[in-house]
Design an enzyme around this catalytic site. Structure first.
Site, PDB file in Angstrom:
ATOM      1  N   VAL A  15      -0.946 -28.294  31.156  1.00  0.00           N
ATOM      2  CA  VAL A  15       0.032 -27.194  31.454  1.00  0.00           C
ATOM      3  C   VAL A  15       0.156 -26.822  32.934  1.00  0.00           C
ATOM      4  CG1 VAL A  15       0.941 -25.144  30.653  1.00  0.00           C
ATOM      5  CG2 VAL A  15      -0.208 -26.728  28.946  1.00  0.00           C
ATOM      6  N   CYS A  16       1.283 -27.011  33.524  1.00  0.00           N
ATOM      7  CA  CYS A  16       1.248 -26.608  35.020  1.00  0.00           C
ATOM      8  C   CYS A  16      -0.148 -27.351  35.718  1.00  0.00           C
ATOM      9  CB  CYS A  16       0.949 -25.360  35.149  1.00  0.00           C
ATOM     10  SG  CYS A  16       1.792 -24.501  36.509  1.00  0.00           S
ATOM     11  N   VAL A  17      -0.930 -26.763  36.486  1.00  0.00           N
ATOM     12  CA  VAL A  17      -1.756 -27.199  37.377  1.00  0.00           C
ATOM     13  C   VAL A  17      -2.968 -27.700  36.771  1.00  0.00           C
ATOM     14  CG1 VAL A  17      -1.100 -25.908  39.273  1.00  0.00           C
ATOM     15  CG2 VAL A  17      -2.702 -25.006  37.899  1.00  0.00           C
ATOM     16  N   GLY A  18      -2.985 -27.516  35.445  1.00  0.00           N
ATOM     17  CA  GLY A  18      -4.120 -28.324  34.360  1.00  0.00           C
ATOM     18  C   GLY A  18      -3.953 -29.749  34.728  1.00  0.00           C
ATOM     19  N   ALA A  22       5.148 -29.477  34.279  1.00  0.00           N
ATOM     20  CA  ALA A  22       5.426 -28.808  35.542  1.00  0.00           C
ATOM     21  C   ALA A  22       4.756 -27.522  35.606  1.00  0.00           C
ATOM     22  CB  ALA A  22       6.445 -29.168  35.894  1.00  0.00           C
TER      23      ALA A  22
END
Length: 329
Positions: free
Chosen positions: A117-120, A170
């Site tokens: 998720v996201c910057v994961g 994203a």
């Protein structure tokens, strides 16, 4: 917990983005409300210890089990959120704690599929799980991801990307879109659409991009419109006209136009085209059907009509769309 439930593990660690952690479980929790059977998801939060974890928002969250305990289980979906630091010039940098990276590697080996998720995505990349794969992350850290992991094909445009059994999302709110896509894969797009409506969201398609994400029709306020929409869906391949719809609804064409404008904010003809484009997009993404077969199945009847509708609606051609958004398997 029923044996048919899918066991989902969401990682917790200090500084993690709160919505990355809480967003997906909200989507998964709505599944049971929108279906009549007992199948669904069992979501747990896992951390290194059972101590409260302080998120980036300052909110403390309690884990359900430790990483070590999670590693003894068969995991359906491993969800990896991220965390960032922001300097005094407001530059954002994704963080990758080595301990968390090692646990990502361990838990990934127990999982059927993995989703960041996201910057994961930076944690997945550091764990070697994105090598040779196409992936996305938040636009603010996409250059960092590409620079630090040249073996990853970074594409900052899509809302999320699926490359075989690895999914990357994203922006932070894209975790909801990604979660809806996971639900669609597991239980079908009709169920995912009902959940999207409960969240007052649009349903984004797998591998979709914001500029290509045509809103699915909003929930209707009358049974008549619901029935009309279902009628359109069931008869997309037929030569439906506005007159046909008016006859089916037992109203005049003028009254039908007023109903569509009031209920959906569009015209009957525009709605028919958008529904057919949506069905065509699904076939282009998920099948090897020829353009002729897609056109026939979705009610366009000729490839020229299909191409014109795609140019008018998505500013691209069916072939260009398939080349970019064909789902990996």
């Amino acid at each position: 917990m029923s044996s048919v439930e899918r066991f989902i593990v969401v990682l917790l660690f200090d500084g993690v983005d709160l919505l990355d952690v809480t967003g997906p479980p909200e989507v998964f929790a709505l599944l049971r409300r929108e279906t009549d059977d007992a199948t669904g998801y069992h979501v747990v939060l896992a951390a290194e210890t059972m101590d409260p974890v302080t998120t980036s928002a300052g909110v403390r969250v309690l884990p359900d089990l430790t990483f070590r305990e999670a590693a003894t289980r068969a995991i359906d979906t491993l969800m990896v959120p991220g965390s960032v630091e922001v300097d005094d010039q407001r530059r954002v940098r994704a963080l990758t704690d080595p301990t968390v990276v090692r646990w990502v590697q361990t838990l990934a080996g127990r999982a059927r599929r993995i989703a960041s998720v996201c910057v994961g995505a930076h944690l997945l990349a550091a764990a070697g799980l994105l090598d040779g794969k196409r992936a996305t992350t938040h636009w603010s850290t996409a250059q960092q991801l590409a620079a630090e992991h040249p073996s990853v094909e970074v594409d900052a445009d899509p809302i999320f990307i699926r490359d075989h059994d690895v999914w990357t999302g994203a922006g932070i709110t894209a975790c909801l879109d990604l979660s809806l896509a996971l639900v669609a894969e597991d239980f079908g797009e009709a169920v995912a659409l009902r959940i999207a409506r409960q969240l007052v969201m649009y349903l984004k398609r797998p591998s979709g991009q914001s500029q290509f994400s045509v809103p699915i029709e909003p929930a209707s306020t009358t049974r008549r419109m619901d029935e009309l929409r279902h009628h359109v869906t069931r008869h997309l391949a037929d030569r439906l006209t506005v007159a046909d719809l008016a006859e089916h609804a037992h109203v005049s064409e003028r009254q039908l136009t007023r109903i569509f404008k009031t209920e959906l904010g569009t015209t009957p003809a525009a709605y028919l085209e958008s529904a057919r484009v949506e069905a065509a997009r699904n076939r282009l993404e998920s099948t090897d059907d020829t353009l002729e077969r897609v056109a026939t199945a979705c009610g366009f009847h000729t490839t020229d009509t299909l191409i014109r509708a795609f140019r008018r609606t998505l500013d691209t051609t069916p072939t260009e769309y398939r080349n970019r958004f064909r789902r990996s398997t």
